[in-house]
Design a protein around this motif. Structure first.
Motif, PDB file in Angstrom:
ATOM      1  N   SER A  42     -32.200 -33.845   1.655  1.00 25.58           N
ATOM      2  CA  SER A  42     -31.624 -32.769   0.865  1.00 25.58           C
ATOM      3  C   SER A  42     -32.652 -32.119  -0.054  1.00 25.58           C
ATOM      4  O   SER A  42     -33.609 -32.759  -0.496  1.00 25.58           O
ATOM      5  N   THR A  43     -32.423 -30.859  -0.367  1.00 22.59           N
ATOM      6  CA  THR A  43     -33.256 -30.153  -1.349  1.00 22.59           C
ATOM      7  C   THR A  43     -32.876 -30.559  -2.771  1.00 22.59           C
ATOM      8  O   THR A  43     -33.577 -30.217  -3.717  1.00 22.59           O
ATOM      9  N   LEU A  44     -31.765 -31.268  -2.918  1.00 18.41           N
ATOM     10  CA  LEU A  44     -31.277 -31.700  -4.229  1.00 18.41           C
ATOM     11  C   LEU A  44     -31.853 -33.066  -4.588  1.00 18.41           C
ATOM     12  O   LEU A  44     -32.063 -33.904  -3.712  1.00 18.41           O
ATOM     13  N   THR A  45     -32.070 -33.294  -5.870  1.00 23.05           N
ATOM     14  CA  THR A  45     -32.506 -34.604  -6.334  1.00 23.05           C
ATOM     15  C   THR A  45     -31.331 -35.572  -6.276  1.00 23.05           C
ATOM     16  O   THR A  45     -30.167 -35.157  -6.158  1.00 23.05           O
ATOM     17  N   LYS A  46     -31.614 -36.866  -6.408  1.00 29.40           N
ATOM     18  CA  LYS A  46     -30.545 -37.868  -6.409  1.00 29.40           C
ATOM     19  C   LYS A  46     -29.578 -37.610  -7.569  1.00 29.40           C
ATOM     20  O   LYS A  46     -28.363 -37.714  -7.404  1.00 29.40           O
ATOM     21  N   ALA A  47     -30.123 -37.247  -8.736  1.00 33.93           N
ATOM     22  CA  ALA A  47     -29.259 -36.952  -9.887  1.00 33.93           C
ATOM     23  C   ALA A  47     -28.357 -35.756  -9.595  1.00 33.93           C
ATOM     24  O   ALA A  47     -27.163 -35.772  -9.912  1.00 33.93           O
ATOM     25  N   GLU A  48     -28.901 -34.706  -8.980  1.00 33.89           N
ATOM     26  CA  GLU A  48     -28.108 -33.516  -8.658  1.00 33.89           C
ATOM     27  C   GLU A  48     -27.022 -33.839  -7.632  1.00 33.89           C
ATOM     28  O   GLU A  48     -25.886 -33.365  -7.743  1.00 33.89           O
ATOM     29  N   ILE A  49     -27.367 -34.657  -6.645  1.00 33.00           N
ATOM     30  CA  ILE A  49     -26.393 -35.065  -5.627  1.00 33.00           C
ATOM     31  C   ILE A  49     -25.254 -35.842  -6.282  1.00 33.00           C
ATOM     32  O   ILE A  49     -24.070 -35.573  -6.034  1.00 33.00           O
ATOM     33  N   PRO A  91     -18.880 -16.374 -10.230  1.00 31.61           N
ATOM     34  CA  PRO A  91     -19.369 -15.108 -10.787  1.00 31.61           C
ATOM     35  C   PRO A  91     -20.746 -14.739 -10.226  1.00 31.61           C
ATOM     36  O   PRO A  91     -21.559 -15.613  -9.919  1.00 31.61           O
ATOM     37  N   ALA A  92     -21.002 -13.437 -10.104  1.00 34.36           N
ATOM     38  CA  ALA A  92     -22.271 -12.947  -9.557  1.00 34.36           C
ATOM     39  C   ALA A  92     -23.454 -13.447 -10.368  1.00 34.36           C
ATOM     40  O   ALA A  92     -24.493 -13.827  -9.799  1.00 34.36           O
ATOM     41  N   GLY A  93     -23.329 -13.477 -11.691  1.00 33.98           N
ATOM     42  CA  GLY A  93     -24.424 -13.946 -12.531  1.00 33.98           C
ATOM     43  C   GLY A  93     -24.744 -15.408 -12.281  1.00 33.98           C
ATOM     44  O   GLY A  93     -25.916 -15.807 -12.231  1.00 33.98           O
ATOM     45  N   MET A  94     -23.716 -16.232 -12.114  1.00 35.85           N
ATOM     46  CA  MET A  94     -23.921 -17.654 -11.822  1.00 35.85           C
ATOM     47  C   MET A  94     -24.592 -17.812 -10.459  1.00 35.85           C
ATOM     48  O   MET A  94     -25.494 -18.636 -10.288  1.00 35.85           O
ATOM     49  N   PHE A  95     -24.154 -17.014  -9.490  1.00 35.49           N
ATOM     50  CA  PHE A  95     -24.759 -17.071  -8.162  1.00 35.49           C
ATOM     51  C   PHE A  95     -26.245 -16.700  -8.231  1.00 35.49           C
ATOM     52  O   PHE A  95     -27.087 -17.357  -7.626  1.00 35.49           O
ATOM     53  N   ARG A  96     -26.578 -15.654  -8.995  1.00 37.02           N
ATOM     54  CA  ARG A  96     -27.987 -15.254  -9.130  1.00 37.02           C
ATOM     55  C   ARG A  96     -28.812 -16.369  -9.779  1.00 37.02           C
ATOM     56  O   ARG A  96     -29.925 -16.647  -9.353  1.00 37.02           O
ATOM     57  N   ARG A  97     -28.264 -17.002 -10.815  1.00 39.56           N
ATOM     58  CA  ARG A  97     -28.971 -18.127 -11.437  1.00 39.56           C
ATOM     59  C   ARG A  97     -29.178 -19.256 -10.438  1.00 39.56           C
ATOM     60  O   ARG A  97     -30.249 -19.871 -10.388  1.00 39.56           O
ATOM     61  N   ALA A  98     -28.175 -19.525  -9.627  1.00 39.59           N
ATOM     62  CA  ALA A  98     -28.288 -20.571  -8.612  1.00 39.59           C
ATOM     63  C   ALA A  98     -29.374 -20.218  -7.600  1.00 39.59           C
ATOM     64  O   ALA A  98     -30.167 -21.084  -7.202  1.00 39.59           O
ATOM     65  N   GLN A  99     -29.427 -18.947  -7.188  1.00 39.12           N
ATOM     66  CA  GLN A  99     -30.484 -18.539  -6.258  1.00 39.12           C
ATOM     67  C   GLN A  99     -31.866 -18.711  -6.865  1.00 39.12           C
ATOM     68  O   GLN A  99     -32.788 -19.161  -6.198  1.00 39.12           O
ATOM     69  N   GLU A 100     -32.006 -18.357  -8.135  1.00 44.49           N
ATOM     70  CA  GLU A 100     -33.293 -18.496  -8.812  1.00 44.49           C
ATOM     71  C   GLU A 100     -33.710 -19.959  -8.938  1.00 44.49           C
ATOM     72  O   GLU A 100     -34.877 -20.293  -8.770  1.00 44.49           O
ATOM     73  N   ARG A 158     -31.113 -22.463   0.171  1.00 42.96           N
ATOM     74  CA  ARG A 158     -31.030 -23.810   0.750  1.00 42.96           C
ATOM     75  C   ARG A 158     -30.315 -24.755  -0.205  1.00 42.96           C
ATOM     76  O   ARG A 158     -29.480 -25.571   0.208  1.00 42.96           O
ATOM     77  N   GLY A 159     -30.627 -24.665  -1.482  1.00 40.00           N
ATOM     78  CA  GLY A 159     -29.985 -25.526  -2.466  1.00 40.00           C
ATOM     79  C   GLY A 159     -28.514 -25.206  -2.651  1.00 40.00           C
ATOM     80  O   GLY A 159     -27.690 -26.115  -2.805  1.00 40.00           O
ATOM     81  N   ILE A 160     -28.180 -23.915  -2.640  1.00 38.66           N
ATOM     82  CA  ILE A 160     -26.768 -23.520  -2.754  1.00 38.66           C
ATOM     83  C   ILE A 160     -25.987 -24.070  -1.561  1.00 38.66           C
ATOM     84  O   ILE A 160     -24.893 -24.624  -1.722  1.00 38.66           O
ATOM     85  N   VAL A 161     -26.549 -23.946  -0.377  1.00 41.02           N
ATOM     86  CA  VAL A 161     -25.891 -24.480   0.821  1.00 41.02           C
ATOM     87  C   VAL A 161     -25.749 -25.997   0.703  1.00 41.02           C
ATOM     88  O   VAL A 161     -24.697 -26.559   1.039  1.00 41.02           O
ATOM     89  N   ASP A 162     -26.783 -26.662   0.210  1.00 41.49           N
ATOM     90  CA  ASP A 162     -26.681 -28.114   0.028  1.00 41.49           C
ATOM     91  C   ASP A 162     -25.524 -28.475  -0.911  1.00 41.49           C
ATOM     92  O   ASP A 162     -24.767 -29.404  -0.634  1.00 41.49           O
ATOM     93  N   VAL A 163     -25.385 -27.769  -2.017  1.00 35.31           N
ATOM     94  CA  VAL A 163     -24.305 -28.062  -2.957  1.00 35.31           C
ATOM     95  C   VAL A 163     -22.947 -27.840  -2.285  1.00 35.31           C
ATOM     96  O   VAL A 163     -22.057 -28.692  -2.377  1.00 35.31           O
ATOM     97  N   THR A 164     -22.773 -26.730  -1.598  1.00 35.68           N
ATOM     98  CA  THR A 164     -21.461 -26.428  -1.022  1.00 35.68           C
ATOM     99  C   THR A 164     -21.095 -27.404   0.096  1.00 35.68           C
ATOM    100  O   THR A 164     -19.950 -27.862   0.166  1.00 35.68           O
ATOM    101  N   VAL A 165     -22.052 -27.752   0.948  1.00 32.85           N
ATOM    102  CA  VAL A 165     -21.756 -28.694   2.026  1.00 32.85           C
ATOM    103  C   VAL A 165     -21.526 -30.093   1.452  1.00 32.85           C
ATOM    104  O   VAL A 165     -20.647 -30.824   1.923  1.00 32.85           O
TER     105      VAL A 165
END
Length: 191
Positions: free
Chosen positions: A69-76, A144-153, A158-165
């Protein structure tokens, strides 16, 4: 949890496991596949053995989050605690409370808040956006669009997809455990 008569219990909640030595070839192959992939056949995988083809299809998703995963263990673990807490899955909550603290390095008070659905703040910007995404999506609210933009940044697509899946994966885990009324202290057969 409701009190049940013994006839309502199997070896893992309501599920009655088949001992490895008694498994048919198809089930044994799925068991061995999962064991080789993960090093164990954990919680919901015991139940998913009832559908060996499905287990062989979905087990690699869980393995992906352990290894690639692109996410850290803490993020997962942060996202996992948000979604298992949302579903109130006793077994998953118990297991991931321990994992989040031990392997994810998250402070116990934050893990408890995540599982209880209480607001939590993180100093780490990536952890905060993972929390924001997970809690927003678990709460069935529009992102919200602003939250999505922050997530992309911070995470990229790849990370957004990891979180959603990951949220979908642990929703499947939680719902399976809920359907089979698996309590927090379940151990199942010693396979």
């Amino acid at each position: 949890m409701l009190l049940h008569e013994d006839k309502d219990f199997g070896t893992f909640g309501r599920f009655v496991e088949t001992p490895v030595a008694e498994m048919d070839d198809v089930t044994r192959n799925a068991y061995d596949f999962t064991l080789n992939l993960r090093g164990l056949v954990p919680g919901p995988h015991k139940i998913w053995l009832a559908n060996p083809k499905l287990l062989e299809t979905i087990a690699p998703i869980g393995s992906y989050f352990q290894k690639d995963s692109t996410l850290t263990k803490a993020e997962i673990e942060l996202a996992t605690c948000v979604i298992t807490g949302h579903w109130r899955a006793s077994y998953a909550n118990y297991e991931h409370e321990r994992i989040a603290e031990r392997l994810g390095g998250l402070p116990p008070q934050k893990v408890e808040a995540l599982l209880a659905g209480l607001p939590v703040a993180f100093d780490d910007a990536r952890q905060q956006i993972v929390y924001d995404l997970a809690s927003t999506l678990a709460g069935a609210r529009a992102l919200p669009a602003g939250m999505f933009r922050r997530a992309q940044e911070l995470l990229g697509d790849r990370g957004i997809v990891d979180v959603t899946v990951l949220l979908g994966w642990f929703s499947a885990v939680s719902l399976t455990l809920l359907a089979y009324d698996v309590p927090s202290n379940a151990v199942g057969l010693d396979q």
